[in-house]
Design a protein around this motif. Structure first.
Motif, PDB file in Angstrom:
ATOM      1  N   THR A  35       0.864  -1.179   0.000  1.00 43.21           N
ATOM      2  CA  THR A  35       0.000   0.000   0.000  1.00 43.21           C
ATOM      3  C   THR A  35       0.898   1.224   0.000  1.00 43.21           C
ATOM      4  O   THR A  35       2.064   1.150   0.407  1.00 43.21           O
ATOM      5  CB  THR A  35      -0.914   0.042   1.240  1.00 43.21           C
ATOM      6  N   THR A  36       0.356   2.333  -0.451  1.00 46.31           N
ATOM      7  CA  THR A  36       1.173   3.554  -0.467  1.00 46.31           C
ATOM      8  C   THR A  36       1.567   3.948   0.956  1.00 46.31           C
ATOM      9  O   THR A  36       2.668   4.444   1.174  1.00 46.31           O
ATOM     10  CB  THR A  36       0.438   4.704  -1.167  1.00 46.31           C
ATOM     11  N   ARG A  37       0.697   3.692   1.895  1.00 43.20           N
ATOM     12  CA  ARG A  37       1.017   4.027   3.292  1.00 43.20           C
ATOM     13  C   ARG A  37       2.198   3.191   3.788  1.00 43.20           C
ATOM     14  O   ARG A  37       3.141   3.723   4.390  1.00 43.20           O
ATOM     15  CB  ARG A  37      -0.208   3.799   4.169  1.00 43.20           C
ATOM     16  N   ARG A  38       2.141   1.878   3.558  1.00 48.02           N
ATOM     17  CA  ARG A  38       3.242   1.011   4.011  1.00 48.02           C
ATOM     18  C   ARG A  38       4.545   1.341   3.289  1.00 48.02           C
ATOM     19  O   ARG A  38       5.621   1.315   3.887  1.00 48.02           O
ATOM     20  CB  ARG A  38       2.877  -0.455   3.799  1.00 48.02           C
ATOM     21  N   ALA A  40       5.405   4.259   2.039  1.00 52.92           N
ATOM     22  CA  ALA A  40       5.885   5.537   2.576  1.00 52.92           C
ATOM     23  C   ALA A  40       6.579   5.330   3.923  1.00 52.92           C
ATOM     24  O   ALA A  40       7.651   5.904   4.178  1.00 52.92           O
ATOM     25  CB  ALA A  40       4.730   6.528   2.705  1.00 52.92           C
ATOM     26  N   GLU A  41       6.007   4.494   4.765  1.00 49.87           N
ATOM     27  CA  GLU A  41       6.625   4.200   6.066  1.00 49.87           C
ATOM     28  C   GLU A  41       7.973   3.513   5.887  1.00 49.87           C
ATOM     29  O   GLU A  41       8.950   3.870   6.549  1.00 49.87           O
ATOM     30  CB  GLU A  41       5.699   3.307   6.902  1.00 49.87           C
ATOM     31  N   SER A  46       7.112  10.790   3.075  1.00 56.24           N
ATOM     32  CA  SER A  46       5.671  10.975   3.228  1.00 56.24           C
ATOM     33  C   SER A  46       4.944  10.413   2.006  1.00 56.24           C
ATOM     34  O   SER A  46       5.522  10.252   0.929  1.00 56.24           O
ATOM     35  CB  SER A  46       5.337  12.456   3.391  1.00 56.24           C
ATOM     36  N   GLN A  47       3.652  10.138   2.178  1.00 51.85           N
ATOM     37  CA  GLN A  47       2.857   9.657   1.050  1.00 51.85           C
ATOM     38  C   GLN A  47       2.836  10.666  -0.097  1.00 51.85           C
ATOM     39  O   GLN A  47       2.911  10.252  -1.253  1.00 51.85           O
ATOM     40  CB  GLN A  47       1.440   9.307   1.504  1.00 51.85           C
ATOM     41  N   TYR A  51       3.524   9.887  -3.973  1.00 50.13           N
ATOM     42  CA  TYR A  51       2.592  10.247  -5.048  1.00 50.13           C
ATOM     43  C   TYR A  51       3.216  11.210  -6.061  1.00 50.13           C
ATOM     44  O   TYR A  51       2.712  11.315  -7.177  1.00 50.13           O
ATOM     45  CB  TYR A  51       1.305  10.838  -4.470  1.00 50.13           C
TER      46      TYR A  51
END
Length: 192
Positions: A35-38, A40-41, A46-47, A51
């Motif tokens: 996922t973009t969140r994972r 980014a982490e 940052s997301q 993006y």
């Protein structure tokens, strides 16, 4: 180095990091875990930074697929380079293809199972996909047989390899017959 060159180098490095991290996560836990969140982490950005490189997971899958296509083309060419006889080349190609699919399941899925927004067999097909097909055609075109268009033969042979790769990965085919399957495929399809 100019500021512009440095920024472009940094951007390129970030993009490579995003793709490498996506591939690693997908190989470890499957594409659902990407996922973009994972991402980014994991890459510690940052997301919005993520993006700024990719509009989302679909584009990341597409970029991984293009990398995979380039790697598959290189693997096929390396495997067939030392073979002198047509049958030897075709068998080496088949083994290289199946080995690639086995060693890189998440990348293989990105290339052929998931929607990465890539066009296949069209004018706007990205160059790495065209080159992967060309790598197959280089060895398979010579064994298509009389009256068979080499591109069509390559599609049929590729579809057979894809079926073997997919069924093998799903545990639907006994692994002890893997080499026998390659021999049957080469013997029955390639006119030597």
């Amino acid at each position: 180095m100019s500021v512009k060159e440095r920024k472009e180098r940094d951007r390129s490095a970030r993009e490579r990091l995003i793709l490498a991290t996506a591939r690693e996560l997908a190989e470890q836990q499957g594409w659902d875990a990407v996922t973009t969140r994972r991402l980014a982490e994991r890459i510690e950005y940052s997301q919005p930074v993520l993006y700024s490189h990719f509009r989302g997971k679909r584009e990341i899958i597409g970029a991984v697929a293009l990398e995979g296509a380039a790697e598959l083309a290189a693997a096929v060419r390396a495997a067939t380079a030392g073979a002198t006889a047509p049958r030897e080349r075709v068998a080496a190609l088949a083994r290289a293809y199946l080995d690639f699919a086995e060693r890189n399941p998440a990348v293989y899925d990105a290339m052929f199972q998931l929607d990465g927004g890539l066009a296949f067999a069209q004018e706007d097909t990205p160059e790495p996909l065209k080159d992967a097909f060309a790598a197959l055609l280089e060895s398979l075109g010579e064994v298509a047989g009389d009256g068979v268009e080499p591109g069509v033969f390559t599609e049929v042979f590729w579809a057979s390899l894809h079926g073997l790769a997919t069924l093998s990965r799903a545990g639907r085919l006994p692994p002890e017959y893997a080499e026998t399957r390659v021999a049957v495929l080469v013997d029955r399809l390639a006119v030597l």
